[in-house]
Design a protein around this motif. Structure first.
Motif, mmCIF file in Angstrom:
data_model
loop_
_atom_site.group_PDB
_atom_site.id
_atom_site.type_symbol
_atom_site.label_atom_id
_atom_site.label_comp_id
_atom_site.label_asym_id
_atom_site.label_seq_id
_atom_site.Cartn_x
_atom_site.Cartn_y
_atom_site.Cartn_z
ATOM 1 N N GLY A 91 45.351 34.508 146.187
ATOM 2 C CA GLY A 91 45.710 35.606 145.307
ATOM 3 C C GLY A 91 45.849 35.116 143.879
ATOM 4 N N PHE A 92 46.722 35.747 143.107
ATOM 5 C CA PHE A 92 46.906 35.333 141.710
ATOM 6 C C PHE A 92 47.326 33.868 141.630
ATOM 7 C CE2 PHE A 92 49.401 34.659 137.897
ATOM 8 C CZ PHE A 92 48.594 35.216 136.916
ATOM 9 N N ALA A 93 48.198 33.449 142.536
ATOM 10 C CA ALA A 93 48.616 32.048 142.619
ATOM 11 C C ALA A 93 48.181 31.495 143.965
ATOM 12 C CB ALA A 93 50.130 31.930 142.459
ATOM 13 N N ASN A 94 47.568 30.315 143.952
ATOM 14 C CA ASN A 94 47.190 29.716 145.233
ATOM 15 C C ASN A 94 48.414 29.065 145.883
ATOM 16 O OD1 ASN A 94 47.473 26.989 144.225
ATOM 17 N ND2 ASN A 94 45.447 27.178 143.276
ATOM 18 N N ALA A 95 48.227 28.559 147.102
ATOM 19 C CA ALA A 95 49.361 28.019 147.855
ATOM 20 C C ALA A 95 49.985 26.811 147.169
ATOM 21 C CB ALA A 95 48.910 27.650 149.263
ATOM 22 N N GLY A 96 49.158 25.991 146.534
ATOM 23 C CA GLY A 96 49.691 24.828 145.820
ATOM 24 C C GLY A 96 50.547 25.233 144.640
ATOM 25 N N GLU A 97 50.106 26.250 143.901
ATOM 26 C CA GLU A 97 50.884 26.738 142.765
ATOM 27 C C GLU A 97 52.195 27.367 143.224
ATOM 28 O OE1 GLU A 97 47.183 27.834 139.735
ATOM 29 O OE2 GLU A 97 47.861 29.274 141.248
ATOM 30 N N LYS A 98 52.152 28.027 144.367
ATOM 31 C CA LYS A 98 53.377 28.621 144.914
ATOM 32 C C LYS A 98 54.373 27.540 145.325
ATOM 33 C CE LYS A 98 51.067 32.812 146.564
ATOM 34 N NZ LYS A 98 50.638 33.595 147.741
ATOM 35 N N PHE B 299 46.134 25.185 152.570
ATOM 36 C CA PHE B 299 46.639 23.831 152.832
ATOM 37 C C PHE B 299 45.739 23.084 153.810
ATOM 38 C CE2 PHE B 299 50.764 25.779 151.527
ATOM 39 C CZ PHE B 299 51.043 24.915 150.476
ATOM 40 N N LEU B 300 45.201 23.799 154.795
ATOM 41 C CA LEU B 300 44.383 23.142 155.819
ATOM 42 C C LEU B 300 43.100 22.563 155.235
ATOM 43 C CD1 LEU B 300 44.800 25.642 158.808
ATOM 44 C CD2 LEU B 300 45.914 23.419 158.487
ATOM 45 N N VAL B 301 42.560 23.197 154.202
ATOM 46 C CA VAL B 301 41.322 22.696 153.588
ATOM 47 C C VAL B 301 41.587 22.061 152.225
ATOM 48 C CG1 VAL B 301 39.893 24.354 154.814
ATOM 49 C CG2 VAL B 301 40.766 24.941 152.552
ATOM 50 N N VAL B 302 42.857 21.761 151.955
ATOM 51 C CA VAL B 302 43.288 21.090 150.723
ATOM 52 C C VAL B 302 42.784 21.844 149.492
ATOM 53 C CG1 VAL B 302 43.637 18.818 149.677
ATOM 54 C CG2 VAL B 302 42.913 18.977 152.051
ATOM 55 N N GLY B 303 42.838 23.160 149.577
ATOM 56 C CA GLY B 303 42.531 24.002 148.429
ATOM 57 C C GLY B 303 41.086 24.016 147.990
ATOM 58 N N GLN C 173 54.696 34.970 143.510
ATOM 59 C CA GLN C 173 54.765 33.688 144.207
ATOM 60 C C GLN C 173 55.161 33.793 145.674
ATOM 61 O OE1 GLN C 173 53.681 31.111 142.414
ATOM 62 N NE2 GLN C 173 53.535 32.394 140.577
ATOM 63 N N THR C 174 55.070 34.955 146.265
ATOM 64 C CA THR C 174 55.419 35.101 147.688
ATOM 65 C C THR C 174 54.286 34.531 148.548
ATOM 66 O OG1 THR C 174 54.502 37.346 147.671
ATOM 67 C CG2 THR C 174 56.872 37.112 147.328
ATOM 68 N N PHE C 175 54.665 33.805 149.592
ATOM 69 C CA PHE C 175 53.670 33.195 150.480
ATOM 70 C C PHE C 175 53.058 34.238 151.406
ATOM 71 C CE2 PHE C 175 55.860 29.280 149.282
ATOM 72 C CZ PHE C 175 54.788 28.406 149.134
ATOM 73 N N LYS C 176 51.767 34.090 151.654
ATOM 74 C CA LYS C 176 51.014 34.952 152.552
ATOM 75 C C LYS C 176 50.404 34.105 153.665
ATOM 76 C CE LYS C 176 51.636 38.406 149.636
ATOM 77 N NZ LYS C 176 52.521 39.546 149.929
ATOM 78 N N MET C 177 49.918 34.779 154.710
ATOM 79 C CA MET C 177 49.339 34.047 155.828
ATOM 80 C C MET C 177 48.098 33.262 155.417
ATOM 81 S SD MET C 177 51.224 34.257 158.445
ATOM 82 C CE MET C 177 50.062 33.512 159.584
#
Length: 342
Positions: free
Chosen positions: A236-243, A216-220, A206-210
């Protein structure tokens, strides 16, 4: 003869004057103590009223007195922090909780009706890729079910008296609120244990990446119209929303767990201020988790075609993995850990 009569008359008049003066002086002398007593009584009454007013002002301000009772804050007759906390919860937190439930659900329902689900660009491939282990599924569903139970019973406790109490009547409301409180207390430890296991086991993923910023900018990639249509950001394995959901659950799950333990264990013998602070933190954390849980459920079910299958069987369609978690798919394909369902 005339002089004798005059003298006799003067003596009689003088005696009468003396009698009158004596009676008047007696009346004054007898009245003085009564007046003094009345004046003293009035002063004492005024002083008593002032003292009583001062006493109640002190009591209402939360000052401590003396009592033979034992226990925390036994000398406090009226706890100011407790009353203020109750007003804060009833006037602000409870309406916000109602808004969080109806508002977030309503917004996503409207979004779904306008936008529709996020379809797979190339449809289902029919090849199922291993995504979650059996242990992960057990952890997820134990935590999910206990969380939902806590949500519904908590909403009944917080909002029930404002929404359904009058509709149900006392014969139904009394056992409902008692049952909700009992179930809430017993579901709490199950949630806490599963939450701890979930956080420890899934945190490395669940670590955030660049590249999460673009998500977030394209609402997933969930929007089906305008300039965002067809945009599938890297994940990655988890998208930004899941993180975001995971770290929200981690932080406010901690708050709600610690405050819940403080509230449910009377043996802690906490001061009223600490108990009220725990109740407010518990309520605020619940509002935030309820809102994010509604978002998580919408995203995982109706908004993502094929997404629910992941947590039902532990497998995901290969095209779903490529579209929604391409970096993870490329990684497991490159290192040879890609496995298909038999």
């Amino acid at each position: 003869m005339l002089n004798k009569q005059l003298n006799k008359s003067l003596r009689s008049l003088f005696a009468l004057m003396v009698l009158v003066m004596g009676l008047g002086l007696g009346s004054v002398m007898s009245a003085s103590p009564v007046q003094a007593s009345d004046q003293q009584s009035s002063q004492q009454q005024a002083k008593a009223q002032t003292s009583e007013a001062d006493l109640w002002r002190a009591v209402k301000s939360g000052e401590t007195g003396y009592t033979t009772a034992e226990g925390v804050e036994a000398g406090v007759l009226i706890n100011v922090a407790g009353n203020q906390g109750k007003e804060l919860r009833n006037q602000y937190i409870t309406p916000i909780m109602a808004l969080a439930v109806t508002g977030v659900f309503g917004v996503f329902l409207l979004f779904y009706l306008v936008n529709g689900p996020s379809k797979l660009s190339h449809g289902f491939s029919g090849k199922m890729v291993v995504r979650w282990s059996k242990a992960d599924l057990w952890i997820h569903w134990i935590m999910a079910i206990s969380c939902l139970v806590l949500m519904f019973t908590g909403l009944t406790i917080m909002l029930g008296k404002h929404v359904v109490q009058e509709l149900l009547g006392p014969d139904i409301w009394a056992p409902l609120i008692y049952g909700s409180k009992t179930v809430h207390d017993w579901a709490g430890p199950i949630f806490i244990v599963s939450w701890i296991v979930c956080v420890v086991k899934w945190m490395p993923l669940q670590t955030f990446k660049m590249y999460d910023l673009k998500w977030f900018l394209v609402v997933g990639g969930y929007i089906n119209f305008g300039p965002f249509k067809g945009k599938h950001p890297d994940s990655g394995f988890a998208n930004a929303g899941e993180k975001m959901w995971f770290w929200t659950l981690t932080l406010f799950g901690l708050f709600i767990s610690v405050s819940g333990i403080m509230l449910v264990l009377p043996g802690l013998d906490l001061p009223r201020e600490a108990s009220m602070a725990a109740l407010l933190i518990h309520s605020i954390s619940a509002v935030i988790l309820i809102a994010f849980t509604i978002v998580h459920i919408w995203m995982a079910t109706v908004l993502s075609e094929g997404g629910m299958e992941c947590m039902k069987s532990g497998y995901c369609d290969e095209n779903w993995a490529i579209q929604h978690h391409n970096l993870w798919y490329d990684e497991i394909k490159a290192n040879g850990s890609l496995r298909y369902k038999d």
